[in-house]
Write an enzyme that holds these catalytic residues in place. Structure first.
Site, PDB file in Angstrom:
ATOM      1  N   TYR A  76       0.850  -1.192   0.000  1.00  0.00           N
ATOM      2  CA  TYR A  76       0.000   0.000   0.000  1.00  0.00           C
ATOM      3  C   TYR A  76       0.886   1.243   0.000  1.00  0.00           C
ATOM      4  O   TYR A  76       1.245   1.758   1.067  1.00  0.00           O
ATOM      5  CB  TYR A  76      -0.905   0.013   1.233  1.00  0.00           C
ATOM      6  CG  TYR A  76      -1.845  -1.170   1.364  1.00  0.00           C
ATOM      7  CD1 TYR A  76      -2.960  -1.289   0.539  1.00  0.00           C
ATOM      8  CD2 TYR A  76      -1.641  -2.153   2.331  1.00  0.00           C
ATOM      9  CE1 TYR A  76      -3.841  -2.360   0.664  1.00  0.00           C
ATOM     10  CE2 TYR A  76      -2.510  -3.220   2.464  1.00  0.00           C
ATOM     11  CZ  TYR A  76      -3.606  -3.313   1.632  1.00  0.00           C
ATOM     12  OH  TYR A  76      -4.482  -4.375   1.757  1.00  0.00           O
TER      13      TYR A  76
ATOM     14  N   ASP B  20      -6.890   4.154   7.520  1.00  0.00           N
ATOM     15  CA  ASP B  20      -5.570   3.782   8.044  1.00  0.00           C
ATOM     16  C   ASP B  20      -4.889   4.998   8.661  1.00  0.00           C
ATOM     17  O   ASP B  20      -4.239   4.908   9.703  1.00  0.00           O
ATOM     18  CB  ASP B  20      -4.685   3.247   6.918  1.00  0.00           C
ATOM     19  CG  ASP B  20      -5.196   1.969   6.294  1.00  0.00           C
ATOM     20  OD1 ASP B  20      -4.587   0.913   6.518  1.00  0.00           O
ATOM     21  OD2 ASP B  20      -6.204   2.028   5.557  1.00  0.00           O
TER      22      ASP B  20
ATOM     23  N   ASP C 173     -13.454  -4.816   1.844  1.00  0.00           N
ATOM     24  CA  ASP C 173     -13.594  -4.917   0.396  1.00  0.00           C
ATOM     25  C   ASP C 173     -14.406  -6.113  -0.109  1.00  0.00           C
ATOM     26  O   ASP C 173     -15.352  -5.948  -0.871  1.00  0.00           O
ATOM     27  CB  ASP C 173     -12.210  -4.983  -0.262  1.00  0.00           C
ATOM     28  CG  ASP C 173     -11.332  -3.801   0.096  1.00  0.00           C
ATOM     29  OD1 ASP C 173     -11.691  -3.020   0.999  1.00  0.00           O
ATOM     30  OD2 ASP C 173     -10.268  -3.650  -0.519  1.00  0.00           O
TER      31      ASP C 173
ATOM     32  N   ARG D  54      -6.232 -12.900  -0.668  1.00  0.00           N
ATOM     33  CA  ARG D  54      -6.704 -11.668  -1.288  1.00  0.00           C
ATOM     34  C   ARG D  54      -7.997 -11.908  -2.066  1.00  0.00           C
ATOM     35  O   ARG D  54      -8.386 -13.050  -2.302  1.00  0.00           O
ATOM     36  CB  ARG D  54      -5.626 -11.125  -2.242  1.00  0.00           C
ATOM     37  CG  ARG D  54      -4.311 -10.775  -1.563  1.00  0.00           C
ATOM     38  CD  ARG D  54      -4.437  -9.585  -0.647  1.00  0.00           C
ATOM     39  NE  ARG D  54      -4.797  -8.372  -1.396  1.00  0.00           N
ATOM     40  CZ  ARG D  54      -5.034  -7.193  -0.837  1.00  0.00           C
ATOM     41  NH1 ARG D  54      -4.981  -7.050   0.460  1.00  0.00           N
ATOM     42  NH2 ARG D  54      -5.338  -6.145  -1.586  1.00  0.00           N
TER      43      ARG D  54
ATOM     44  N   TYR E 120      -8.780 -12.279   3.355  1.00  0.00           N
ATOM     45  CA  TYR E 120      -9.101 -10.863   3.521  1.00  0.00           C
ATOM     46  C   TYR E 120     -10.320 -10.676   4.431  1.00  0.00           C
ATOM     47  O   TYR E 120     -10.232 -10.978   5.620  1.00  0.00           O
ATOM     48  CB  TYR E 120      -9.275 -10.244   2.126  1.00  0.00           C
ATOM     49  CG  TYR E 120      -8.784  -8.812   2.020  1.00  0.00           C
ATOM     50  CD1 TYR E 120      -7.627  -8.381   2.655  1.00  0.00           C
ATOM     51  CD2 TYR E 120      -9.482  -7.873   1.250  1.00  0.00           C
ATOM     52  CE1 TYR E 120      -7.179  -7.073   2.531  1.00  0.00           C
ATOM     53  CE2 TYR E 120      -9.037  -6.560   1.112  1.00  0.00           C
ATOM     54  CZ  TYR E 120      -7.895  -6.170   1.773  1.00  0.00           C
ATOM     55  OH  TYR E 120      -7.458  -4.877   1.640  1.00  0.00           O
TER      56      TYR E 120
ATOM     57  N   GLU F 199      -1.374  -7.468   9.135  1.00  0.00           N
ATOM     58  CA  GLU F 199      -2.595  -6.775   8.749  1.00  0.00           C
ATOM     59  C   GLU F 199      -3.834  -7.449   9.337  1.00  0.00           C
ATOM     60  O   GLU F 199      -4.732  -6.790   9.861  1.00  0.00           O
ATOM     61  CB  GLU F 199      -2.686  -6.752   7.220  1.00  0.00           C
ATOM     62  CG  GLU F 199      -3.816  -5.950   6.635  1.00  0.00           C
ATOM     63  CD  GLU F 199      -3.781  -5.942   5.104  1.00  0.00           C
ATOM     64  OE1 GLU F 199      -4.613  -5.230   4.518  1.00  0.00           O
ATOM     65  OE2 GLU F 199      -2.939  -6.654   4.502  1.00  0.00           O
TER      66      GLU F 199
END
Length: 418
Positions: free
Chosen positions: A27, A34, A157, A190, A337, A381
């Site tokens: 990123y 964030d 997402d 992902r 994710y 993450e």
């Protein structure tokens, strides 16, 4: 190295001078929510830098009040989709959608850490936050609850909440492109390629209408009520009211937004699953899935006994924090994710809600489980909620930030218990 110092080092290493990368490589720009968490983390050891983070984020606010979800401060040709895809005609370039409005929540927490020093900085920030909240009310809450026009706007997402809306989006015209994320993270962690094609199709629609936000809501291929943003925005309204009152401002407009939004919560209660649920606003159909967005109700003091039952059912199936999707549902994928993993940053928001509702037992459990993940594997993450496998990007800014502000409290005790 001491974990507190390691967390501070991560924030320093990801600091680009005024804004902070979520993590290097994966990123490479400033992301909206964030950045607000980064500010909270910086406030534990560098208060002026914390306020700088908020200021840099708001510098890219659009004239209509929207604060975009990505700000492309420096060129990075390897990232997709970059500013040449979004084509928003902003300077610096930005994306054309927003992200969960946590800034008022975290700005209040930062200010409360040192009110005297932060009063002037908060006063400068306040009207910009009001303008952003007004944008949410006037542009995204036109159907009652807060709505999103792209799954990326939710911050979650690829969560199952959006599947019914995504099914309506034609991704066949997305074209050829190379995904940056798959060069840094295992593809199994992902979003899938067909999902990404639809994401790009939605961006192309925004470009086709010149990023006219009202047209995107009225004519776009995707429009869903989002419980997560609804609860975050409701809590953010309440915090913005508290900030405004402390600054001697008239907060009646914000109070009106909060009242209207709280009344709209009934529209996203799905009695079939006994929980709040996402809704396809094109069809009126509920998603019919239970995810972490529903549990953010506690952040807005909107929990109830039926939701308590669902929370404990979901939580007791896993070992590490609140999963992002129902672990007893067929769609659960513990490492992909937002389709199952636990996210320390979401756990921190849930814990704020538990604390403010007086559920200190739930906050203590969530803190212990989140700290255990970080003690075992570091500042990733997100994590597999069943076996604690670290997932996504490493040395992640917001995971470091919530360690410094919340999860790392009583660190020695947590380390001894691990």
């Amino acid at each position: 190295m001491d974990l507190n110092e390691k967390a501070r080092d991560i924030l320093r290493q990801n600091d680009k001078g005024g804004y902070t990368l979520p993590t290097k490589g994966l990123y490479p720009y400033q992301w909206n929510w964030d950045s607000a968490f980064a500010a909270w983390g910086f406030a534990t050891f560098d208060m002026p830098r914390a306020w700088d983070e908020f200021d840099t984020l708001m510098t890219s606010q659009w004239d209509d009040g929207m604060v975009p979800h990505i700000i492309f401060h420096e060129p990075d040709p390897g990232y997709f989709p970059g500013p040449d895809v979004w084509l928003t005609d902003q300077s610096p370039p930005t994306s054309g959608i927003s992200q969960p409005p946590v800034a008022a929540i975290l700005a209040r927490l930062v200010w409360e850490m040192d009110k005297a020093a932060g009063q002037e900085r908060l006063a400068t920030l306040y009207p910009k936050l009001v303008a952003w909240h007004r944008w949410w009310h006037e542009v995204r809450c036109t159907h009652g609850p807060a709505a999103i026009v792209h799954p990326w706007e939710s911050g979650r997402d690829n969560c199952p909440d959006w599947d019914i809306g995504m099914a309506e989006v034609d991704g066949t015209g997305a074209g050829e492109y190379t995904r940056r994320d798959l060069g840094h993270v295992d593809a199994s962690m992902r979003p899938k390629q067909e999902e990404y094609d639809r994401y790009i199709a939605m961006v192309k629609f925004g470009v086709s209408v010149g990023w006219n936000q009202k047209r995107i809501v009225a004519e776009g291929p995707f429009l869903m009520a989002d419980p997560g943003i609804t609860f975050i925005l409701l809590r953010a309204h309440e915090d913005l009211i508290a900030i405004g009152e402390a600054l001697g401002q008239d907060t009646s407009e914000i109070e009106g937004w909060a009242t209207t939004l709280r009344l709209a919560l009934a529209d996203i209660w799905n009695p079939e699953i006994k929980a709040y649920d996402a809704k396809n606003l094109h069809t009126g159909e509920f998603a019919g899935v239970l995810g972490s967005g529903a549990f953010l109700a506690y952040l807005a003091k909107a929990g109830n006994p039926e939701l308590d039952t669902q929370l404990m059912r979901v939580w007791n199936v896993v070992s590490y924090g609140i999963p992002s999707a129902d672990p007893e549902a067929a769609i659960f994928d513990p490492r992909r994710y937002w389709r199952g993993p636990t996210w320390p940053v979401v756990n921190s928001l849930l814990a704020l809600g538990f604390r403010d509702m007086g559920r200190f037992d739930l906050e203590a459990r969530l803190k212990a489980e989140t700290a255990d993940l970080i003690l075992k594997h570091g500042f990733y993450e997100y994590f597999d909620p069943v076996d604690a496998t670290p997932c996504g990007g490493a040395d992640f800014t917001w995971t470091a930030a919530i360690w410094l502000t919340w999860a790392g409290d009583d660190y020695e005790q947590a380390r001894g218990a691990a």
